[in-house]
Design a protein around this motif. Structure first.
Motif, PDB file in Angstrom:
ATOM      1  N   GLU A 128       0.840  -1.190   0.000  1.00 45.88           N
ATOM      2  CA  GLU A 128       0.000   0.000   0.000  1.00 45.88           C
ATOM      3  C   GLU A 128       0.877   1.241   0.000  1.00 45.88           C
ATOM      4  OE1 GLU A 128      -3.253   2.332   2.652  1.00 45.88           O
ATOM      5  OE2 GLU A 128      -3.517   0.194   2.287  1.00 45.88           O
ATOM      6  N   THR A 136       0.557   5.331   0.300  1.00 41.18           N
ATOM      7  CA  THR A 136      -0.399   6.339   0.751  1.00 41.18           C
ATOM      8  C   THR A 136       0.280   7.668   1.056  1.00 41.18           C
ATOM      9  OG1 THR A 136      -1.804   4.638   1.717  1.00 41.18           O
ATOM     10  CG2 THR A 136      -2.088   6.857   2.554  1.00 41.18           C
ATOM     11  N   ILE A 172      -5.275  12.346   5.008  1.00 47.15           N
ATOM     12  CA  ILE A 172      -5.082  11.689   3.716  1.00 47.15           C
ATOM     13  C   ILE A 172      -6.011  12.247   2.642  1.00 47.15           C
ATOM     14  CG2 ILE A 172      -4.207   9.532   4.671  1.00 47.15           C
ATOM     15  CD1 ILE A 172      -7.105   8.398   4.236  1.00 47.15           C
ATOM     16  N   THR A 185     -10.787   5.794  -5.368  1.00 50.19           N
ATOM     17  CA  THR A 185      -9.468   5.965  -5.979  1.00 50.19           C
ATOM     18  C   THR A 185      -9.524   5.557  -7.449  1.00 50.19           C
ATOM     19  OG1 THR A 185      -8.401   5.549  -3.859  1.00 50.19           O
ATOM     20  CG2 THR A 185      -7.026   5.346  -5.822  1.00 50.19           C
ATOM     21  N   LYS A 200      -1.315  -1.055  -4.130  1.00 54.46           N
ATOM     22  CA  LYS A 200      -2.595  -0.446  -3.781  1.00 54.46           C
ATOM     23  C   LYS A 200      -2.370   1.028  -3.472  1.00 54.46           C
ATOM     24  CE  LYS A 200      -6.278  -0.317  -0.441  1.00 54.46           C
ATOM     25  NZ  LYS A 200      -6.000   1.083  -0.141  1.00 54.46           N
ATOM     26  N   TYR A 201      -3.128   1.867  -4.160  1.00 51.62           N
ATOM     27  CA  TYR A 201      -3.096   3.301  -3.897  1.00 51.62           C
ATOM     28  C   TYR A 201      -4.362   3.697  -3.152  1.00 51.62           C
ATOM     29  CZ  TYR A 201       0.596   3.783  -7.433  1.00 51.62           C
ATOM     30  OH  TYR A 201       1.755   3.691  -8.154  1.00 51.62           O
ATOM     31  N   THR A 248      -6.273   5.217   0.589  1.00 55.94           N
ATOM     32  CA  THR A 248      -6.571   4.622   1.884  1.00 55.94           C
ATOM     33  C   THR A 248      -8.021   4.933   2.203  1.00 55.94           C
ATOM     34  OG1 THR A 248      -4.319   4.991   2.591  1.00 55.94           O
ATOM     35  CG2 THR A 248      -5.911   4.540   4.303  1.00 55.94           C
ATOM     36  N   ASP A 301      -9.276  -0.679   3.290  1.00 61.06           N
ATOM     37  CA  ASP A 301      -8.192  -0.998   4.226  1.00 61.06           C
ATOM     38  C   ASP A 301      -8.662  -1.756   5.454  1.00 61.06           C
ATOM     39  OD1 ASP A 301      -5.677   0.016   3.119  1.00 61.06           O
ATOM     40  OD2 ASP A 301      -6.802   1.890   3.076  1.00 61.06           O
ATOM     41  N   PHE A 353       3.384  -1.218   4.042  1.00 57.77           N
ATOM     42  CA  PHE A 353       2.794   0.110   3.908  1.00 57.77           C
ATOM     43  C   PHE A 353       3.918   1.079   3.563  1.00 57.77           C
ATOM     44  CE2 PHE A 353       0.092  -2.081   6.964  1.00 57.77           C
ATOM     45  CZ  PHE A 353      -1.176  -1.812   6.483  1.00 57.77           C
ATOM     46  N   PHE A 379       4.160   4.895   3.587  1.00 56.86           N
ATOM     47  CA  PHE A 379       3.504   6.142   3.953  1.00 56.86           C
ATOM     48  C   PHE A 379       4.375   7.308   3.500  1.00 56.86           C
ATOM     49  CE2 PHE A 379       2.081   3.325   7.591  1.00 56.86           C
ATOM     50  CZ  PHE A 379       0.822   3.097   7.073  1.00 56.86           C
ATOM     51  N   LEU A 427      -5.735   9.094   8.460  1.00 54.68           N
ATOM     52  CA  LEU A 427      -5.277   7.775   8.072  1.00 54.68           C
ATOM     53  C   LEU A 427      -5.885   6.725   8.997  1.00 54.68           C
ATOM     54  CD1 LEU A 427      -3.299   6.252   6.194  1.00 54.68           C
ATOM     55  CD2 LEU A 427      -1.598   6.500   7.980  1.00 54.68           C
ATOM     56  N   PHE A 428      -6.505   5.721   8.420  1.00 55.21           N
ATOM     57  CA  PHE A 428      -7.054   4.561   9.132  1.00 55.21           C
ATOM     58  C   PHE A 428      -8.148   4.898  10.144  1.00 55.21           C
ATOM     59  CE2 PHE A 428      -2.678   2.819   8.153  1.00 55.21           C
ATOM     60  CZ  PHE A 428      -3.122   2.097   7.053  1.00 55.21           C
TER      61      PHE A 428
END
Length: 180
Positions: free
Chosen positions: A6, A8, A16, A51, A116-117, A119, A123, A135, A137, A150-151
């Motif tokens: 991933e 991100t 993000i 995305t 993977k682009y 987030t 996820d 990941f 970042f 993020l997340f």
């Protein structure tokens, strides 16, 4: 077995959302080199609906300005996880049924990495099923103040530090993998 990586973009304060508003000033040759390594190390892309729709709108138009990078981006097969999208274009296959099972099967196929682009909601599924192998970042030296973090909504998840790559622009690419 293929790795799922991933990539991100995020601000120092963890935002993000809307990277088009704050990331461009940091795109330099070092950025392009790192991004190219990730893209050319993959032979498939995994994308969530948002995305995918954003990329499908702009990347086919970028071959004249972005050259071989855009050619590669456009040529790679894409796998799109969505509950609402009914059809795809831009060399993409809609993942039907259980996303975790589909991604597990993709990872078991021979080939290079799956990149993977973005987030978001996808996820949560990938983390819950321990499907992300790395990941990357991209921490931009900017504070957004507000926006999606993020997340958001993800359960406590521990990661192991792999490496940090500082870029001249001030971007730090922090690489982590899920804690074993």
């Amino acid at each position: 077995m293929r790795k799922l990586i991933e990539s991100t973009f995020m601000t120092i304060d963890g935002v993000i959302s809307s990277p088009e508003k704050w990331s461009a000033p940091y795109w330099d040759d070092a950025y392009a080199g790192y991004a190219s390594e990730l893209l050319y190390g993959a032979d498939a892309l995994l994308l969530g609906r948002e995305t995918y729709e954003g990329f499908a709108e702009v990347w086919p138009l970028m071959e004249s300005s972005q050259g071989e990078y855009a050619v590669r981006m456009n040529a790679l097969p894409k796998y799109v996880a969505s509950r609402t999208l009914k059809e795809t274009t831009w060399n993409a296959t809609l993942i039907e049924g259980d996303v975790a099972e589909a991604v597990t099967r993709l990872k078991q196929e021979p080939g290079q990495n799956i990149l993977k682009y973005g987030t978001g909601e996808l996820d949560r599924t990938l983390l819950e099923h321990k499907l992300v192998d790395e990941f990357h970042f991209w921490i931009m030296p900017v504070v957004a103040g507000e926006g999606q973090r993020l997340f958001e909504g993800v359960d406590l998840t521990h990661l192991d530090f792999v490496r940090s790559t500082p870029l001249k622009s001030g971007v730090q690419v922090q690489v982590y993998k899920p804690k074993a």
